[in-house]
Design an enzyme around this catalytic site. Structure first.
Site, PDB file in Angstrom:
ATOM      1  N   ASP A  79       0.771  -1.225   0.105  1.00 39.35           N
ATOM      2  CA  ASP A  79       0.109  -0.043  -0.038  1.00 39.35           C
ATOM      3  C   ASP A  79       0.752   1.076  -0.044  1.00 39.35           C
ATOM      4  OD1 ASP A  79      -2.748   1.431   0.386  1.00 39.35           O
ATOM      5  OD2 ASP A  79      -2.281   1.217   2.492  1.00 39.35           O
ATOM      6  N   GLY A 204      -9.160   5.467   2.192  1.00 42.91           N
ATOM      7  CA  GLY A 204     -10.028   6.361   3.173  1.00 42.91           C
ATOM      8  C   GLY A 204     -11.202   6.076   3.760  1.00 42.91           C
ATOM      9  N   VAL A 226      -9.417   0.190   3.841  1.00 43.77           N
ATOM     10  CA  VAL A 226      -9.769   0.584   5.314  1.00 43.77           C
ATOM     11  C   VAL A 226      -8.582   0.338   6.271  1.00 43.77           C
ATOM     12  CG1 VAL A 226     -11.130   0.047   7.436  1.00 43.77           C
ATOM     13  CG2 VAL A 226     -12.223   0.263   5.175  1.00 43.77           C
ATOM     14  N   THR A 228      -7.331   2.571   9.253  1.00 39.33           N
ATOM     15  CA  THR A 228      -7.417   3.293  10.603  1.00 39.33           C
ATOM     16  C   THR A 228      -8.596   2.391  11.575  1.00 39.33           C
ATOM     17  OG1 THR A 228      -6.921   5.691   9.803  1.00 39.33           O
ATOM     18  CG2 THR A 228      -8.139   5.449  11.859  1.00 39.33           C
TER      19      THR A 228
HETATM   20  O1  G3H Z   1      -4.281   3.193   2.048  1.00 43.05           O
HETATM   21  C1  G3H Z   1      -5.151   2.922   2.990  1.00 43.05           C
HETATM   22  C2  G3H Z   1      -6.353   3.292   3.156  1.00 43.05           C
HETATM   23  O2  G3H Z   1      -6.630   4.548   2.263  1.00 43.05           O
HETATM   24  C3  G3H Z   1      -6.888   3.634   4.762  1.00 43.05           C
HETATM   25  O3  G3H Z   1      -7.716   4.568   5.004  1.00 43.05           O
HETATM   26  O4  G3H Z   1      -7.064   4.540   7.377  1.00 43.05           O
HETATM   27  O5  G3H Z   1      -8.660   6.015   6.295  1.00 43.05           O
HETATM   28  O6  G3H Z   1      -9.217   3.660   6.510  1.00 43.05           O
HETATM   29  P1  G3H Z   1      -8.173   4.927   6.339  1.00 43.05           P
HETATM   30 ZN    ZN Z   2      -4.817   5.181   1.299  1.00 45.93          ZN
END
Ligand code: G3H
Ligand code: ZN
Length: 274
Positions: A79, A204, A226, A228
């Site tokens: 990622d 995100g 996802v 966070t």
């Molecule tokens: O690349 C990882 C994601 O875009 C995670 O986003 O932490 O806001 O869920 P998030």
């Molecule tokens: Zn991301």
């Protein structure tokens, strides 16, 4: 190697594959269990810092083991990688799918670097994701207070020049917890999806209402990221468990709790676009 058409299959059916950031064997297992219980494939994502923390060979080994154990396809994904050297190491270690994030570079540099990476990865049967526009918030080494929407014209040129497999778009999505109500720009997504010859990716995912995620998926998003929510659930569960610790030295109790909670979170997102 990735079952090649899983993402395209999902895209054509108006579905998506859930993609979750993981950092330990326990969150990896919980996410794969959730996918297996829903009868869906899943993408396990390693950030650059996860690669350094866990080791890329270990990540691939755990993922392959979990795929076998739970009998559902598990796609390994790197990622937001900004370092081509690490990216190629991941390809050599057996990752199925890698993201080169050139969103902090000029359009020209992003195009040229992504195109070269795609050529090299495709020779080895590895999928590549790129990013165009800027997603606000903090993700690994990249931090931006403001987002920049993906431009449809630039997107068409980017796809044509790079031949990449999926593209992360910026349509009001943010990394980390949203400050205020998340507001996706569906008008822009409609234009992007119409102009794009490849599936699009929503980053995100944490905190976006699942109805909005489902709508985005029905419009052309094939992968929902996802991170966070997985990390916050991990830490909250461990901390709660610690507060109620009965003094017995049973380490498996907290891991069971942790897996159950993470599984719930992964399922919550996955059911919305399965
Ligand atoms: O690349 C990882 C994601 O875009 C995670 O986003 O932490 O806001 O869920 P998030
Ligand atoms: Zn991301």
């Amino acid at each position: 190697m990735m079952e090649h058409n899983l993402l395209l299959d999902a895209w054509k059916e108006g579905k998506a594959i859930g993609a979750f950031n993981a950092n330990t064997y326990d969150d990896m297992e919980a996410i794969v269990q959730a996918a297996a219980e829903l009868g869906r494939p899943v993408i396990l994502m390693a950030s650059m810092s996860c690669c350094k923390f866990m080791g890329i060979d270990t990540f691939v080994m755990f993922a392959k083991h979990l795929e076998k154990k739970y009998g559902t396809p598990v796609i390994t994904h790197l990622d937001h990688c900004i370092d081509p050297e690490l990216l190629y190491k991941c390809v050599d270690a057996g990752f199925d799918y890698v993201m080169f994030d050139g969103s902090n570079r000029s359009f020209e540099e992003n195009c040229q670097m992504t195109a070269q990476i795609v050529r090299d990865c495709h020779e080895k049967g590895v999928f590549v994701e790129g990013e165009l526009g800027v997603i606000s918030g903090t993700e690994g080494p990249l931090k931006s207070d403001t987002g920049v929407f993906t431009d449809p014209q630039q997107m068409k040129e980017f796809i044509a020049r790079t031949d990449l497999d999926t593209l992360a778009v910026s349509i009001g999505n943010q990394h980390g917890f949203y400050k205020g109500e998340p507001k996706l720009n569906f008008e822009l997504l409609e234009v992007l999806a119409k102009e794009s010859s490849i599936p699009l990716v929503l980053h995100g995912g944490t905190g976006i209402p699942v109805e909005d995620i489902a709508r985005a998926v029905s419009m052309g998003i094939c992968k929902v990221n996802v991170g966070t929510d997985i990390r916050a659930t991990y830490l909250r569960t461990v901390s709660e468990y610690g507060k109620n610790w009965d003094g017995k030295n049973d380490i498996r109790g907290y891991i069971t709790c942790l897996r159950d909670e993470i599984k719930k979170v992964a399922k919550y997102y996955m059911v919305s676009y399965s």
